[in-house]
Write a protein that holds these residues in place. Structure first.
Motif, PDB file in Angstrom:
ATOM      1  N   ARG A  10       0.869  -1.172   0.000  1.00  0.00           N
ATOM      2  CA  ARG A  10       0.000   0.000   0.000  1.00  0.00           C
ATOM      3  C   ARG A  10       0.911   1.228   0.000  1.00  0.00           C
ATOM      4  NH1 ARG A  10      -2.402  -1.095   4.289  1.00  0.00           N
ATOM      5  NH2 ARG A  10      -4.192  -2.205   3.448  1.00  0.00           N
ATOM      6  N   TYR A  11       0.770   2.100  -0.997  1.00  0.00           N
ATOM      7  CA  TYR A  11       1.587   3.315  -1.042  1.00  0.00           C
ATOM      8  C   TYR A  11       1.053   4.318  -0.027  1.00  0.00           C
ATOM      9  CZ  TYR A  11       4.198   1.707  -5.131  1.00  0.00           C
ATOM     10  OH  TYR A  11       5.028   1.012  -5.968  1.00  0.00           O
ATOM     11  N   PRO A  12       1.902   5.290   0.368  1.00  0.00           N
ATOM     12  CA  PRO A  12       1.487   6.260   1.395  1.00  0.00           C
ATOM     13  C   PRO A  12       0.174   6.976   1.079  1.00  0.00           C
ATOM     14  CG  PRO A  12       3.842   6.460   0.977  1.00  0.00           C
ATOM     15  CD  PRO A  12       3.306   5.464  -0.023  1.00  0.00           C
ATOM     16  N   ASP A  13      -0.147   7.149  -0.208  1.00  0.00           N
ATOM     17  CA  ASP A  13      -1.410   7.830  -0.543  1.00  0.00           C
ATOM     18  C   ASP A  13      -2.621   6.892  -0.451  1.00  0.00           C
ATOM     19  OD1 ASP A  13      -1.220   6.184  -2.736  1.00  0.00           O
ATOM     20  OD2 ASP A  13      -1.243   7.795  -4.218  1.00  0.00           O
ATOM     21  N   GLY A  14      -2.393   5.643  -0.031  1.00  0.00           N
ATOM     22  CA  GLY A  14      -3.504   4.719   0.152  1.00  0.00           C
ATOM     23  C   GLY A  14      -3.715   3.731  -0.986  1.00  0.00           C
ATOM     24  N   THR A  15      -3.056   3.983  -2.128  1.00  0.00           N
ATOM     25  CA  THR A  15      -3.200   3.065  -3.268  1.00  0.00           C
ATOM     26  C   THR A  15      -2.691   1.671  -2.900  1.00  0.00           C
ATOM     27  OG1 THR A  15      -2.741   4.892  -4.769  1.00  0.00           O
ATOM     28  CG2 THR A  15      -2.565   2.671  -5.688  1.00  0.00           C
ATOM     29  N   VAL A  16      -3.547   0.680  -3.083  1.00  0.00           N
ATOM     30  CA  VAL A  16      -3.095  -0.704  -2.914  1.00  0.00           C
ATOM     31  C   VAL A  16      -2.610  -1.193  -4.280  1.00  0.00           C
ATOM     32  CG1 VAL A  16      -3.736  -3.057  -2.279  1.00  0.00           C
ATOM     33  CG2 VAL A  16      -4.658  -1.114  -0.993  1.00  0.00           C
ATOM     34  N   ALA A  17      -1.288  -1.216  -4.444  1.00  0.00           N
ATOM     35  CA  ALA A  17      -0.710  -1.594  -5.736  1.00  0.00           C
ATOM     36  C   ALA A  17      -0.676  -3.101  -5.892  1.00  0.00           C
ATOM     37  CB  ALA A  17       0.690  -1.014  -5.876  1.00  0.00           C
ATOM     38  N   VAL A  18      -0.441  -3.804  -4.788  1.00  0.00           N
ATOM     39  CA  VAL A  18      -0.378  -5.261  -4.790  1.00  0.00           C
ATOM     40  C   VAL A  18      -1.170  -5.754  -3.591  1.00  0.00           C
ATOM     41  CG1 VAL A  18       1.160  -7.266  -4.571  1.00  0.00           C
ATOM     42  CG2 VAL A  18       1.905  -5.285  -5.898  1.00  0.00           C
ATOM     43  N   PRO A  36      -2.792  -5.498 -17.520  1.00  0.00           N
ATOM     44  CA  PRO A  36      -2.949  -4.110 -17.950  1.00  0.00           C
ATOM     45  C   PRO A  36      -2.137  -3.151 -17.087  1.00  0.00           C
ATOM     46  CG  PRO A  36      -4.946  -4.896 -16.875  1.00  0.00           C
ATOM     47  CD  PRO A  36      -4.045  -6.080 -17.023  1.00  0.00           C
ATOM     48  N   SER A  37      -1.951  -1.953 -17.597  1.00  0.00           N
ATOM     49  CA  SER A  37      -1.218  -0.918 -16.888  1.00  0.00           C
ATOM     50  C   SER A  37      -1.842  -0.665 -15.513  1.00  0.00           C
ATOM     51  CB  SER A  37      -1.251   0.353 -17.736  1.00  0.00           C
ATOM     52  OG  SER A  37      -0.578   1.371 -17.072  1.00  0.00           O
ATOM     53  N   GLY A  38      -0.997  -0.520 -14.491  1.00  0.00           N
ATOM     54  CA  GLY A  38      -1.478  -0.156 -13.164  1.00  0.00           C
ATOM     55  C   GLY A  38      -1.903  -1.313 -12.282  1.00  0.00           C
ATOM     56  N   CYS A  39      -1.628  -2.547 -12.711  1.00  0.00           N
ATOM     57  CA  CYS A  39      -2.105  -3.689 -11.924  1.00  0.00           C
ATOM     58  C   CYS A  39      -1.024  -4.239 -10.981  1.00  0.00           C
ATOM     59  CB  CYS A  39      -2.665  -4.777 -12.819  1.00  0.00           C
ATOM     60  SG  CYS A  39      -1.442  -5.518 -13.879  1.00  0.00           S
ATOM     61  N   GLY A  40       0.072  -3.503 -10.827  1.00  0.00           N
ATOM     62  CA  GLY A  40       1.031  -3.866  -9.785  1.00  0.00           C
ATOM     63  C   GLY A  40       2.224  -4.705 -10.209  1.00  0.00           C
ATOM     64  N   LYS A  41       2.457  -4.810 -11.525  1.00  0.00           N
ATOM     65  CA  LYS A  41       3.556  -5.637 -12.000  1.00  0.00           C
ATOM     66  C   LYS A  41       4.910  -5.070 -11.598  1.00  0.00           C
ATOM     67  CE  LYS A  41       2.347  -5.122 -16.335  1.00  0.00           C
ATOM     68  NZ  LYS A  41       1.216  -4.162 -16.186  1.00  0.00           N
ATOM     69  N   THR A  42       5.127  -3.786 -11.888  1.00  0.00           N
ATOM     70  CA  THR A  42       6.417  -3.165 -11.584  1.00  0.00           C
ATOM     71  C   THR A  42       6.664  -3.125 -10.076  1.00  0.00           C
ATOM     72  OG1 THR A  42       6.451  -1.861 -13.600  1.00  0.00           O
ATOM     73  CG2 THR A  42       7.742  -1.016 -11.763  1.00  0.00           C
ATOM     74  N   THR A  43       5.619  -2.826  -9.331  1.00  0.00           N
ATOM     75  CA  THR A  43       5.754  -2.821  -7.869  1.00  0.00           C
ATOM     76  C   THR A  43       6.192  -4.201  -7.378  1.00  0.00           C
ATOM     77  OG1 THR A  43       4.064  -1.096  -7.666  1.00  0.00           O
ATOM     78  CG2 THR A  43       4.520  -2.405  -5.696  1.00  0.00           C
ATOM     79  N   SER A  44       5.579  -5.240  -7.919  1.00  0.00           N
ATOM     80  CA  SER A  44       5.949  -6.605  -7.519  1.00  0.00           C
ATOM     81  C   SER A  44       7.411  -6.888  -7.843  1.00  0.00           C
ATOM     82  CB  SER A  44       5.063  -7.635  -8.229  1.00  0.00           C
ATOM     83  OG  SER A  44       3.718  -7.434  -7.874  1.00  0.00           O
TER      84      SER A  44
HETATM   85  P1  ADP Z   1       2.086  -1.771 -13.469  1.00  0.00           P
HETATM   86  O1  ADP Z   1       3.535  -2.057 -13.463  1.00  0.00           O
HETATM   87  O2  ADP Z   1       1.247  -3.005 -13.576  1.00  0.00           O
HETATM   88  O3  ADP Z   1       1.705  -0.748 -14.479  1.00  0.00           O
HETATM   89  P2  ADP Z   1       2.565  -0.402 -10.937  1.00  0.00           P
HETATM   90  O4  ADP Z   1       3.134  -1.391 -10.014  1.00  0.00           O
HETATM   91  O5  ADP Z   1       3.480   0.564 -11.585  1.00  0.00           O
HETATM   92  O6  ADP Z   1       1.703  -1.175 -12.044  1.00  0.00           O
HETATM   93  O7  ADP Z   1       1.440   0.424 -10.184  1.00  0.00           O
HETATM   94  C1  ADP Z   1       0.372  -0.188  -9.466  1.00  0.00           C
HETATM   95  C2  ADP Z   1      -0.533   0.896  -8.885  1.00  0.00           C
HETATM   96  O8  ADP Z   1       0.193   1.613  -7.897  1.00  0.00           O
HETATM   97  C3  ADP Z   1      -1.031   1.918  -9.882  1.00  0.00           C
HETATM   98  O9  ADP Z   1      -2.331   2.282  -9.509  1.00  0.00           O
HETATM   99  C4  ADP Z   1      -0.073   3.067  -9.716  1.00  0.00           C
HETATM  100  O10 ADP Z   1      -0.668   4.268 -10.065  1.00  0.00           O
HETATM  101  C5  ADP Z   1       0.230   2.993  -8.220  1.00  0.00           C
HETATM  102  N1  ADP Z   1       1.558   3.517  -7.857  1.00  0.00           N
HETATM  103  C6  ADP Z   1       2.744   3.129  -8.364  1.00  0.00           C
HETATM  104  N2  ADP Z   1       3.754   3.777  -7.766  1.00  0.00           N
HETATM  105  C7  ADP Z   1       3.181   4.599  -6.851  1.00  0.00           C
HETATM  106  C8  ADP Z   1       3.683   5.513  -5.882  1.00  0.00           C
HETATM  107  N3  ADP Z   1       4.995   5.734  -5.745  1.00  0.00           N
HETATM  108  N4  ADP Z   1       2.803   6.174  -5.105  1.00  0.00           N
HETATM  109  C9  ADP Z   1       1.482   5.941  -5.229  1.00  0.00           C
HETATM  110  N5  ADP Z   1       0.936   5.078  -6.103  1.00  0.00           N
HETATM  111  C10 ADP Z   1       1.765   4.410  -6.893  1.00  0.00           C
END
Ligand code: ADP
Ligand code: ADP
Length: 228
Positions: A10-18, A36-44
């Motif tokens: 969970r990012y500080p702004d509340g977004t649950v990325a994974v 799709p874009s934004g589904c948490g791949k890069t975060t993982s």
């Molecule tokens: P993907 O690689 O599948 O495109 P990401 O892992 O980049 O997905 O992002 C997953 C979600 O987390 C998205 O909704 C993205 O906007 C959000 N996100 C990514 N990085 C940050 C961050 N540093 N702060 C807040 N939200 C983030």
């Protein structure tokens, strides 16, 4: 083997990325994270080498919790390749590849000799080694990025959209060469792409991500294709 055990970010702004991600990534194979874009791949991906730490849950490499390891040490055994090769612009190609081994204590002369060899291995001629990154094509820069990641001979390589910044014809060639190289090296590779065709073409295993960073499915390309 890389294990995700109930991992949430969970990012500080509340977004649950994974969200509550559990999966096992086998050793010596290519596992592609697709969705799709934004589904948490890069975060993982970035949680594997501790560029990001999970909010909860555990990631283990060969049984060892990554958060118990020093990030700098961890990254010596984990190569990282990104979309726009991310080369050092003020260093020549050969020095881009040799820099990290030198920092790790390899004598400069040896590091450069190894760098020339690696550059050849990814299909770059000696003439290119003394150029600066800006003097190379996008596809050539990607090769330098791969050579640089391989310079530490890491057992694990993380690749984030490694082929998406080049045009389709170049991409086709790079993908083919990448599979050939992996056939020789047998690294544990985790690759991110948004392109399902690429995932099926390159992956030994494909992890399909869905909204909210949930794992929809982890299977072989054959199983994915044979689904109704
Ligand atoms: P993907 O690689 O599948 O495109 P990401 O892992 O980049 O997905 O992002 C997953 C979600 O987390 C998205 O909704 C993205 O906007 C959000 N996100 C990514 N990085 C940050 C961050 N540093 N702060 C807040 N939200 C983030
Ligand atoms: P270009 O048209 O960009 O010059 P080619 O398709 O002819 O590219 O390149 C094939 C070569 O690129 C191979 O020798 C291969 O080892 C290397 N290569 C480049 N990028 C990568 C990569 N990301 N992963 C693995 N090998 C790569």
């Amino acid at each position: 083997m890389i294990e995700f055990d109930d991992v949430t970010k969970r990012y500080p702004d509340g977004t649950v990325a994974v969200g509550n991600l559990s999966m096992t990534i086998p050793t010596g194979a290519i596992t592609v994270l697709v969705g799709p874009s934004g589904c948490g791949k890069t975060t993982s991906l970035r949680m594997i080498n501790r560029m990001i730490d999970p909010t909860s849950g555990t990631i283990r490499i060969d049984g060892q919790d990554v958060t118990s390891q020093d990030p700098a040490l961890l990254r010596r055994s984990i190569g990282y390749v990104i979309q726009h090769a991310g080369l050092f612009p003020h260093r020549t190609v050969v020095d881009n590849v040799a820099t990290v081994p030198v920092l790790n204590g390899l004598p400069r002369k040896q590091a450069r000799a190894q760098a020339y060899e690696l550059l050849e291995r990814v299909g770059l001629t000696a003439g290119m080694a003394d150029r600066y990154p800006v003097q190379l094509s996008g596809g050539q820069q990607q090769r330098v990025g791969v050579a640089r990641a391989l310079a530490a001979d890491p057992p694990v390589m993380l690749m984030d959209e490694p082929f998406s910044a080049v045009d389709p014809v170049v991409r086709e060639g790079l993908q083919k060469e990448f599979l050939r190289l992996q056939g020789e090296l047998g690294k544990t590779i985790v690759m991110v792409t948004h392109d399902i065709d690429e995932a099926i073409k390159l992956g030994d295993h494909v992890a399909v991500f869905a909204e909210g960073g949930r794992l929809a499915q982890l299977s072989t390309p054959e199983d994915l294709l044979s689904q109704p």
